[in-house]
Scaffold this motif. Structure first.
Motif, PDB file in Angstrom:
ATOM      1  N   ARG A 218       0.876  -1.381  -0.140  1.00 56.52           N
ATOM      2  CA  ARG A 218       0.036   0.057  -0.162  1.00 56.52           C
ATOM      3  C   ARG A 218       0.835   1.037  -0.118  1.00 56.52           C
ATOM      4  N   ASP A 219       1.958   1.171   0.798  1.00 61.16           N
ATOM      5  CA  ASP A 219       2.671   2.263   0.711  1.00 61.16           C
ATOM      6  C   ASP A 219       3.346   2.659  -0.400  1.00 61.16           C
ATOM      7  N   ARG A 220       3.694   1.446  -1.177  1.00 57.51           N
ATOM      8  CA  ARG A 220       4.254   1.669  -2.556  1.00 57.51           C
ATOM      9  C   ARG A 220       3.450   2.352  -3.474  1.00 57.51           C
ATOM     10  N   PHE A 221       2.123   1.845  -3.495  1.00 55.54           N
ATOM     11  CA  PHE A 221       1.228   2.316  -4.305  1.00 55.54           C
ATOM     12  C   PHE A 221       0.925   3.865  -4.221  1.00 55.54           C
ATOM     13  N   LEU A 222       0.820   4.415  -2.836  1.00 58.48           N
ATOM     14  CA  LEU A 222       0.281   5.600  -2.531  1.00 58.48           C
ATOM     15  C   LEU A 222       1.517   6.523  -3.063  1.00 58.48           C
ATOM     16  N   TYR A 223       2.972   6.433  -2.794  1.00 57.20           N
ATOM     17  CA  TYR A 223       3.960   7.008  -3.084  1.00 57.20           C
ATOM     18  C   TYR A 223       4.157   7.048  -4.654  1.00 57.20           C
ATOM     19  N   CYS A 224       3.949   5.912  -5.315  1.00 54.59           N
ATOM     20  CA  CYS A 224       3.906   5.672  -6.661  1.00 54.59           C
ATOM     21  C   CYS A 224       3.087   6.728  -7.487  1.00 54.59           C
ATOM     22  N   MET A 225       1.878   6.790  -6.996  1.00 49.48           N
ATOM     23  CA  MET A 225       0.842   7.701  -7.664  1.00 49.48           C
ATOM     24  C   MET A 225       1.035   9.056  -7.204  1.00 49.48           C
ATOM     25  N   GLU A 226       1.542   9.506  -6.101  1.00 47.92           N
ATOM     26  CA  GLU A 226       2.128  10.912  -5.858  1.00 47.92           C
ATOM     27  C   GLU A 226       3.007  11.357  -7.201  1.00 47.92           C
ATOM     28  N   ALA A 227       3.928  10.296  -7.163  1.00 47.38           N
ATOM     29  CA  ALA A 227       5.029  10.638  -8.319  1.00 47.38           C
ATOM     30  C   ALA A 227       4.466  10.701  -9.707  1.00 47.38           C
ATOM     31  N   VAL A 228       3.478   9.565  -9.903  1.00 44.53           N
ATOM     32  CA  VAL A 228       2.669   9.849 -11.365  1.00 44.53           C
ATOM     33  C   VAL A 228       2.174  10.967 -11.562  1.00 44.53           C
ATOM     34  N   ASN A 229       1.420  11.534 -10.546  1.00 46.00           N
ATOM     35  CA  ASN A 229       0.520  12.743 -10.811  1.00 46.00           C
ATOM     36  C   ASN A 229       1.638  13.932 -10.835  1.00 46.00           C
ATOM     37  N   LYS A 230       2.377  13.962  -9.956  1.00 41.69           N
ATOM     38  CA  LYS A 230       3.557  15.009 -10.011  1.00 41.69           C
ATOM     39  C   LYS A 230       4.235  15.288 -11.528  1.00 41.69           C
ATOM     40  N   ALA A 231       4.569  13.826 -11.969  1.00 39.63           N
ATOM     41  CA  ALA A 231       5.226  14.185 -13.262  1.00 39.63           C
ATOM     42  C   ALA A 231       4.338  14.577 -14.353  1.00 39.63           C
ATOM     43  N   GLU A 232       2.919  14.007 -14.252  1.00 39.63           N
ATOM     44  CA  GLU A 232       2.071  14.470 -15.396  1.00 39.63           C
ATOM     45  C   GLU A 232       1.967  16.136 -15.176  1.00 39.63           C
ATOM     46  N   ALA A 233       2.070  16.761 -14.188  1.00 36.51           N
ATOM     47  CA  ALA A 233       1.734  18.098 -13.955  1.00 36.51           C
ATOM     48  C   ALA A 233       3.283  18.726 -14.438  1.00 36.51           C
ATOM     49  N   ALA A 234       4.030  18.245 -14.554  1.00 28.51           N
ATOM     50  CA  ALA A 234       5.536  18.746 -14.862  1.00 28.51           C
ATOM     51  C   ALA A 234       5.543  18.471 -16.290  1.00 28.51           C
ATOM     52  N   THR A 235       4.740  17.696 -16.915  1.00 24.89           N
ATOM     53  CA  THR A 235       5.057  17.611 -18.497  1.00 24.89           C
ATOM     54  C   THR A 235       3.945  17.730 -19.354  1.00 24.89           C
ATOM     55  N   GLY A 236       2.735  17.593 -18.645  1.00 25.16           N
ATOM     56  CA  GLY A 236       1.448  17.406 -19.510  1.00 25.16           C
ATOM     57  C   GLY A 236       1.106  16.516 -20.148  1.00 25.16           C
ATOM     58  N   GLU A 237       1.913  15.232 -20.009  1.00 30.12           N
ATOM     59  CA  GLU A 237       1.604  14.246 -20.832  1.00 30.12           C
ATOM     60  C   GLU A 237       0.890  12.925 -19.718  1.00 30.12           C
ATOM     61  N   VAL A 238       0.275  12.172 -20.371  1.00 31.45           N
ATOM     62  CA  VAL A 238      -0.105  10.881 -19.587  1.00 31.45           C
ATOM     63  C   VAL A 238       0.927  10.159 -18.985  1.00 31.45           C
ATOM     64  N   LYS A 239       1.139   9.622 -17.786  1.00 35.11           N
ATOM     65  CA  LYS A 239       2.200   8.760 -17.280  1.00 35.11           C
ATOM     66  C   LYS A 239       1.570   7.741 -16.571  1.00 35.11           C
ATOM     67  N   GLY A 240       2.498   6.555 -16.218  1.00 38.06           N
ATOM     68  CA  GLY A 240       2.022   5.535 -15.696  1.00 38.06           C
ATOM     69  C   GLY A 240       3.003   4.714 -15.040  1.00 38.06           C
ATOM     70  N   THR A 241       2.841   3.772 -13.977  1.00 46.51           N
ATOM     71  CA  THR A 241       3.515   3.085 -13.300  1.00 46.51           C
ATOM     72  C   THR A 241       3.063   1.846 -13.105  1.00 46.51           C
ATOM     73  N   TYR A 242       3.799   0.455 -13.602  1.00 51.55           N
ATOM     74  CA  TYR A 242       3.058  -0.710 -13.522  1.00 51.55           C
ATOM     75  C   TYR A 242       3.236  -1.118 -11.903  1.00 51.55           C
ATOM     76  N   LEU A 243       1.834  -1.145 -11.321  1.00 53.96           N
ATOM     77  CA  LEU A 243       2.139  -1.413  -9.928  1.00 53.96           C
ATOM     78  C   LEU A 243       1.772  -3.257  -9.793  1.00 53.96           C
ATOM     79  N   ASN A 244       2.772  -3.843  -9.153  1.00 53.89           N
ATOM     80  CA  ASN A 244       2.858  -5.215  -9.325  1.00 53.89           C
ATOM     81  C   ASN A 244       1.844  -5.665  -8.255  1.00 53.89           C
ATOM     82  N   VAL A 245       0.752  -6.344  -8.646  1.00 49.60           N
ATOM     83  CA  VAL A 245      -0.254  -7.078  -7.693  1.00 49.60           C
ATOM     84  C   VAL A 245      -0.026  -8.497  -7.605  1.00 49.60           C
ATOM     85  N   THR A 246       0.985  -8.914  -7.603  1.00 50.86           N
ATOM     86  CA  THR A 246       1.309 -10.210  -7.589  1.00 50.86           C
ATOM     87  C   THR A 246       1.272 -10.407  -6.008  1.00 50.86           C
ATOM     88  N   ALA A 247       0.687 -11.732  -5.667  1.00 50.02           N
ATOM     89  CA  ALA A 247       0.546 -11.693  -4.206  1.00 50.02           C
ATOM     90  C   ALA A 247       0.215 -13.300  -3.870  1.00 50.02           C
TER      91      ALA A 247
END
Lengths: 486, 139
Positions: A218-247
């Motif tokens: 959960r901690d990873r997902f929260l920090y990663c989505m903060e990073a994705v949204n900040k990067a979208e704001a910095a570039t104006g591009e759609v960005k993503g990160t593959y969140l591994n849900v293997t469990a």
């Protein structure tokens, strides 16, 4: 058991109690003309010394369909001829003394609709431990349109993913976060932010990042989505990160996938090691939730790499396109992991084409019609860098995802600069290719030209320009000499 | 900031000669080329305004370059992109899309966070320029 022939036994002889050769039990049918609705398989068989290759092929057909080691009368309660696997062609593997290709046809009714799990239980089930064989390898399969249509295939596919991300005309760029183990959630998100802001489209969890003591999922997902949204704001591009849900279990995979969706991630990822059923469940979930599914092929080399035993990766790719993954790691040719150019081209064709014609040089043994199933993005990952951009484009084409992990994060000027070097190298190469330049030969010059105004690219070329991984492939085509990679 | 949507945004702005060669590449592939413009560069603003219909039967990239010159003259404070459509079966989607003109100043995007339960944030992206009505957003 001597005295086998190509003449069928009478029903009375065939069902006499005891043990018969497989070829006499109806599993060797050289006169059989496969039906358009049959599932076809070609195996590489290495019989034990003294075992006749035709008998071995018939045994494989038998053990992967209805046979057991002895005659059973209960066969006669069934339409047995329909259910028998039929070995219809055997030929020696070029350049070998002890290996044969055995072509086997299976009736469609042997398999549950829409179930790769069921296909594999037969085709790579007990038969792989069969004693009369030294080795057995599933080289390729042909799925009839009637069976293809029982699968949903990739939920998103190459075209819709491009539309959703608004990215056209070039390979997508990614990076796997490194080090793959040990980063805290906060530090992990830093890598994601820098790489996306610098110009990558995606970052990626590695296959073995699940939920460990150093970083809860959960901690990873929260920090990663903060990073994705900040990067979208910095570039104006759609960005993503593959969140591994293997469990550890499918319920927890769903829980993680739901959380990723709620946080606004456009994509989740899963590892091949969760198995066919697990992947298909997640593919169905992605279809219901408009998510992209990235597959990491963790574990495949344990059974795909050696030529005499196991399953060819091209078969895994076919299974995964049917199951419905949107991305699959399929080799780089030039990077650090196994990958002969023609064999890899075959994998890419299976991912991306509407129809694969038989092409033995690429290791494609059958025509395969995909019946408008979506295309899967092949992902190139492992030991690649900006200096290879012209080679990557040449071998892998435009509809691919290039993942530069070390080649981004290891950049001497930092992660953002590493990402920029890769993006500039890519765009410069696409521009030149579209202008009609000979990128294969002029590639290094095109990169040097761009590096004159892009210092991060110059540093990348200075650091990695000479790095190559030039080893002989263990899995190469049988029908031509292997082209070199560089 | 520099908006990096489109295929060539990490390169220096393309000259008209360079744009011509990209457009001709698209036409030679059988793709229909067109121009679109906007002053709302939000990354999920899919439908930029159409300057013209896609040029389905045009063999010469120069025709699009002339349109681009006209569009630039009228829309200097807008983003203008070239989009090439491929109608072949299995694609039926854009195959190339790149920015051919951009405003002189690009103020970028505001990222707004709304805190919700369990440490979660709701993110909203707003172009600074979109505080103004369309047509008055960029200089």
């Amino acid at each position: 058991m001597e005295g086998s022939s190509n003449q069928p036994l009478s029903t009375k002889e065939r069902y006499k109690e005891g043990v018969l050769n497989y070829r006499d039990m109806g599993f060797w049918r050289p006169d059989y003309d496969p039906a358009d609705t049959d599932i076809l398989a070609v195996f590489r068989i290495t019989p034990q010394d003294g075992v006749d290759p035709i008998e071995a092929a018939a045994a494989v057909a038998g053990e992967s369909s209805t046979a057991t080691w002895t005659v059973v009368w209960t066969d006669r309660l069934t339409a047995y001829d329909k259910y028998r696997g039929k070995a219809y062609h055997v030929e020696q593997v070029p350049g070998t003394q002890d290996q044969w290709f055995a072509y086997i046809a299976y009736d469609l009714d042997l398999f549950e609709p829409g179930s790769i799990t069921n296909v594999t239980a037969s085709i790579i089930g007990n038969v792989f431990g069969f004693k009369p064989l030294k080795g057995l390898r599933l080289e390729d399969m042909r799925f009839p349109v009637a069976y293809v249509k029982t699968f949903n295939g990739p939920a998103t596919g190459i075209v819709v993913e491009r539309e959703r991300l608004d990215k056209f005309g070039r390979p997508l760029l990614g990076a796997t976060v490194k080090p793959k183990l040990g980063l805290s959630g906060r530090n992990y998100g830093r890598v994601v932010y820098e790489a996306l802001k610098g110009g990558l489209d995606f970052t990626k969890d590695d296959e073995n990042i699940n939920s460990q003591p150093f970083m809860h999922w959960r901690d990873r997902f929260l920090y990663c989505m903060e990073a994705v949204n900040k990067a979208e704001a910095a570039t104006g591009e759609v960005k993503g990160t593959y969140l591994n849900v293997t469990a550890p279990d499918i319920e927890q995979m769903y829980e993680r996938a739901e959380f990723a969706k709620e946080l606004g991630s456009p994509i989740v990822m899963v590892d091949l090691v969760v198995g066919y059923t697990g992947i298909q469940s997640l593919a169905n979930w992605c279809r219901r939730n408009n998510m992209i599914l990235h597959l990491h092929r963790a574990g495949h080399s344990t059974y795909t790499r050696q030529k005499t035993h196991g399953v060819s990766f091209r078969v895994i790719v076919k299974w995964m396109r049917l199951i419905g993954v949107d991305h699959i790691h399929a080799g780089t040719v030039v990077g650090k992991l196994e990958g002969d150019p023609m064999t890899t081209a075959g994998y890419y064709d299976v991912c991306r084409e509407e129809h694969n014609p038989r092409n033995l040089e690429k290791g494609l043994f059958f025509d395969q019609d995909w019946a408008s199933l979506n295309r899967t993005f092949p992902v190139a990952s492992g030991g690649i860098h900006a200096g290879q951009m012209h080679q990557l484009l040449h071998y892998l084409g435009e509809d691919t995802i290039l993942q530069f992990g070390g080649g981004t994060i290891g950049h001497p000027m930092g992660i953002e600069a590493g990402a920029t070097a890769n993006r500039v190298a890519l765009e410069a190469m696409i521009l030149a290719r579209n202008e009609g330049r000979d990128t294969w030969n002029e590639g290094p010059e095109i990169l040097r030209e761009a590096a004159k105004w892009c210092t991060p690219l110059q540093k990348a070329l200075d650091t990695w320009g000479d790095v190559t991984f030039d080893y002989a492939s263990t899995d190469s085509p049988d029908y031509v000499t292997t082209p070199t990679t560089a | 900031m520099r908006l990096t949507q489109g295929t060539f945004s990490f390169l220096p702005d393309l000259s008209d000669d360079q744009i011509y060669r990209q457009v001709q590449y698209c036409i030679d592939n059988g793709w229909a080329v067109s121009l679109e413009y906007t002053d709302d560069p939000h990354p999920r603003n899919t439908y930029w305004e159409m300057w013209n219909r896609p040029m389905f039967d045009n063999p010469d990239a120069q025709a699009l370059i002339e349109e681009l010159k006209e569009a630039r003259a009228q829309l200097a404070t807008y983003y203008i992109r070239v989009v090439a459509f491929d109608n072949s079966h299995g694609w039926e989607a854009p195959r190339l899309s790149f920015i051919a003109h951009r405003p002189a100043e690009e103020p970028g995007f505001r990222l707004e966070r709304t805190e919700t339960e369990k440490r979660r944030q709701q993110y909203t992206l707003q172009p600074y320029a979109s505080a103004h009505p369309p047509g008055q957003r960029y200089r």
